[in-house]
Motif scaffolding. Sequence first.
Motif, PDB file in Angstrom:
ATOM      1  N   ARG A  34       0.727  -1.087   0.004  1.00  0.00           N
ATOM      2  CA  ARG A  34       0.133   0.054  -0.049  1.00  0.00           C
ATOM      3  C   ARG A  34       0.894   1.066   0.072  1.00  0.00           C
ATOM      4  O   ARG A  34       0.674   2.200  -0.756  1.00  0.00           O
ATOM      5  CB  ARG A  34      -0.628   0.004   1.053  1.00  0.00           C
ATOM      6  CG  ARG A  34      -1.648   1.472   1.398  1.00  0.00           C
ATOM      7  CD  ARG A  34      -2.238   1.482   2.686  1.00  0.00           C
ATOM      8  NE  ARG A  34      -1.266   1.534   3.655  1.00  0.00           N
ATOM      9  CZ  ARG A  34      -0.653   2.635   3.949  1.00  0.00           C
ATOM     10  NH1 ARG A  34      -0.448   3.611   3.184  1.00  0.00           N
ATOM     11  NH2 ARG A  34       0.545   2.353   5.008  1.00  0.00           N
ATOM     12  N   ALA A  35       1.941   1.284   0.859  1.00  0.00           N
ATOM     13  CA  ALA A  35       2.721   2.289   0.963  1.00  0.00           C
ATOM     14  C   ALA A  35       3.428   2.748  -0.358  1.00  0.00           C
ATOM     15  O   ALA A  35       3.723   4.018  -0.787  1.00  0.00           O
ATOM     16  CB  ALA A  35       3.807   2.193   2.217  1.00  0.00           C
TER      17      ALA A  35
ATOM     18  N   TYR B 248       2.422   1.876  -3.339  1.00  0.00           N
ATOM     19  CA  TYR B 248       1.874   2.358  -4.339  1.00  0.00           C
ATOM     20  C   TYR B 248       1.373   3.572  -4.171  1.00  0.00           C
ATOM     21  O   TYR B 248       1.074   4.418  -5.011  1.00  0.00           O
ATOM     22  CB  TYR B 248       0.456   1.352  -4.312  1.00  0.00           C
ATOM     23  CG  TYR B 248       0.438   0.460  -5.552  1.00  0.00           C
ATOM     24  CD1 TYR B 248       0.538   1.008  -6.882  1.00  0.00           C
ATOM     25  CD2 TYR B 248       0.208  -0.997  -5.442  1.00  0.00           C
ATOM     26  CE1 TYR B 248       0.708   0.071  -7.901  1.00  0.00           C
ATOM     27  CE2 TYR B 248       0.090  -1.779  -6.599  1.00  0.00           C
ATOM     28  CZ  TYR B 248       0.523  -1.197  -7.841  1.00  0.00           C
ATOM     29  OH  TYR B 248       0.537  -2.002  -8.968  1.00  0.00           O
ATOM     30  N   GLU B 249       0.931   4.339  -2.919  1.00  0.00           N
ATOM     31  CA  GLU B 249       0.613   5.542  -2.494  1.00  0.00           C
ATOM     32  C   GLU B 249       1.982   6.463  -3.176  1.00  0.00           C
ATOM     33  O   GLU B 249       1.630   7.593  -3.815  1.00  0.00           O
ATOM     34  CB  GLU B 249       0.621   5.892  -1.298  1.00  0.00           C
ATOM     35  CG  GLU B 249      -0.684   5.289  -0.504  1.00  0.00           C
ATOM     36  CD  GLU B 249      -0.765   5.541   0.708  1.00  0.00           C
ATOM     37  OE1 GLU B 249       0.200   5.985   1.424  1.00  0.00           O
ATOM     38  OE2 GLU B 249      -2.172   5.308   1.429  1.00  0.00           O
ATOM     39  N   SER B 250       3.190   6.069  -3.252  1.00  0.00           N
ATOM     40  CA  SER B 250       4.221   6.846  -3.649  1.00  0.00           C
ATOM     41  C   SER B 250       4.273   6.954  -5.341  1.00  0.00           C
ATOM     42  O   SER B 250       4.313   7.937  -5.878  1.00  0.00           O
ATOM     43  CB  SER B 250       5.604   6.257  -3.171  1.00  0.00           C
ATOM     44  OG  SER B 250       5.597   6.435  -1.552  1.00  0.00           O
TER      45      SER B 250
ATOM     46  N   GLU C 169       1.461   9.111  -6.553  1.00  0.00           N
ATOM     47  CA  GLU C 169       1.823  10.531  -6.499  1.00  0.00           C
ATOM     48  C   GLU C 169       2.865  10.937  -7.593  1.00  0.00           C
ATOM     49  O   GLU C 169       2.457  11.963  -8.102  1.00  0.00           O
ATOM     50  CB  GLU C 169       2.237  10.809  -5.216  1.00  0.00           C
ATOM     51  CG  GLU C 169       2.731  12.350  -4.564  1.00  0.00           C
ATOM     52  CD  GLU C 169       3.283  12.506  -3.534  1.00  0.00           C
ATOM     53  OE1 GLU C 169       3.369  13.713  -3.021  1.00  0.00           O
ATOM     54  OE2 GLU C 169       3.339  11.568  -2.527  1.00  0.00           O
TER      55      GLU C 169
ATOM     56  N   GLU D  18      -6.356   7.182  -8.990  1.00  0.00           N
ATOM     57  CA  GLU D  18      -6.948   7.142  -7.731  1.00  0.00           C
ATOM     58  C   GLU D  18      -6.817   5.702  -7.283  1.00  0.00           C
ATOM     59  O   GLU D  18      -7.215   4.639  -7.859  1.00  0.00           O
ATOM     60  CB  GLU D  18      -8.310   7.426  -7.626  1.00  0.00           C
ATOM     61  CG  GLU D  18      -8.626   8.908  -7.876  1.00  0.00           C
ATOM     62  CD  GLU D  18     -10.166   9.281  -7.840  1.00  0.00           C
ATOM     63  OE1 GLU D  18     -11.044   8.329  -7.610  1.00  0.00           O
ATOM     64  OE2 GLU D  18     -10.471  10.437  -7.683  1.00  0.00           O
ATOM     65  N   LEU D  19      -6.332   5.380  -6.070  1.00  0.00           N
ATOM     66  CA  LEU D  19      -5.998   4.026  -5.553  1.00  0.00           C
ATOM     67  C   LEU D  19      -7.107   3.550  -4.593  1.00  0.00           C
ATOM     68  O   LEU D  19      -7.690   4.242  -3.713  1.00  0.00           O
ATOM     69  CB  LEU D  19      -4.503   4.105  -4.764  1.00  0.00           C
ATOM     70  CG  LEU D  19      -4.090   2.760  -4.243  1.00  0.00           C
ATOM     71  CD1 LEU D  19      -3.795   1.718  -5.069  1.00  0.00           C
ATOM     72  CD2 LEU D  19      -3.038   3.042  -3.095  1.00  0.00           C
TER      73      LEU D  19
END
Length: 394
Positions: free
Chosen positions: A56-57, A59-61, A64, A79-80
């Motif tokens: 998850r972390a 993929y957030e990076s 962005e 959008e994730l």
Amino acid sequence: MKMKRFGAALLAGAMMMTALAGCGGGSGSADSGSGSSGSSGGKTVTLWATGSDNVRAVYESLVEDFNKNSEYAGKYEVELQFMLNGTGTQTLTDMLAAASKAGQTNTDYDIVDLGGDDLSKIVSQIGEESFVKLDDSRLPNAKNVEAESSVATDYVQPYRGTTVILAYDSEKVATPPTTWDELVEWMKANPGRFAYNTPGTGGAGDSFVRTAVYNFMDEEAITSDDAKWEEDWDEGFQYLADLHQYMYKSGGSIVYPNKNQGTLDLLNQGEIDMCPNWADMVLSQRAEGTLKDTIKITQLDPALTGSFQSLAIPTFGSNEDGAYAFMDYMLSESAQEILVKEMAAIPLIDTSNIDMTGFEDVQNLDVNNFRIMSIGDLSTDFNERWDNEIGTLG
């Protein structure tokens, strides 16, 4: 480091669907959240992924970076939608299968992250034709990738590699074992200093016990869901029973920790000297400083299991163009470096232009030696037998 073709066949049995859910409405319904207005248009791209918190972390990076810095920034916005493992009764594959079988269209399943058993299961349930057959002309960066999925080859794009390895404390283990026979000899000489997590609570322990059992079986069994193979489990389960006495003890009793993190914590605390774990998990935590820098990794022969993680575009999504854009971005040097730096993923492109400082161990993992295991619904029977025969041993 150029990746070579990875050719292991994968098979998985069908999984019974008991719930019907999807992100769109009924057949022909309007998109439920992508904000786009057709199968190929719109700005918003909804990405669906599942896994542990480190996935998850990262993929957030990645999202962005794509939205702000990539060549597609401003044209599309991802959008994730992330589903953390073990937090719900319905899996991503359940949801995709339900949406497909209900005939839903124009949903927000624009692009999905699949790998290993998940990929095999969904293909067995709804067929590879439920995904867009990929057009390389729309993926300029794909020319840098030689790796191929063995399941739905023309419909999914691998973007990173992952594998289970042996993690060990180099201060305690000067020369780690390289074969299963050497590992057993080490266990006998160092009782209580090895642990693997309970199968079913994490992929590392699952990989260890299945590989141990299937090492005694025909090679074709490792990618078959045929129930006939259960008759050949006996020798491997006896092997695991023989190893039981050498496992980690707490309070005078043998203990199998829960989850991959459970064994890694024991290793970091000095309670054990060696355990199976995911390469990316070990190396990323070591880079963060939460794991001792004396923790190293090695691979056995025959190897523990590994695989490619891939992206696919469902035919019932609503932004095919945007999905292609994000898929292409994931094969860029920028995205591959983020994957290396934040989760120690094994890159699938030439790393000569990627900063691998601190992650040199990744370059030593030979993807050609990865073994993919896919036994479908047999995994349920397998874990039940482990629980009954190994987990209950005194």
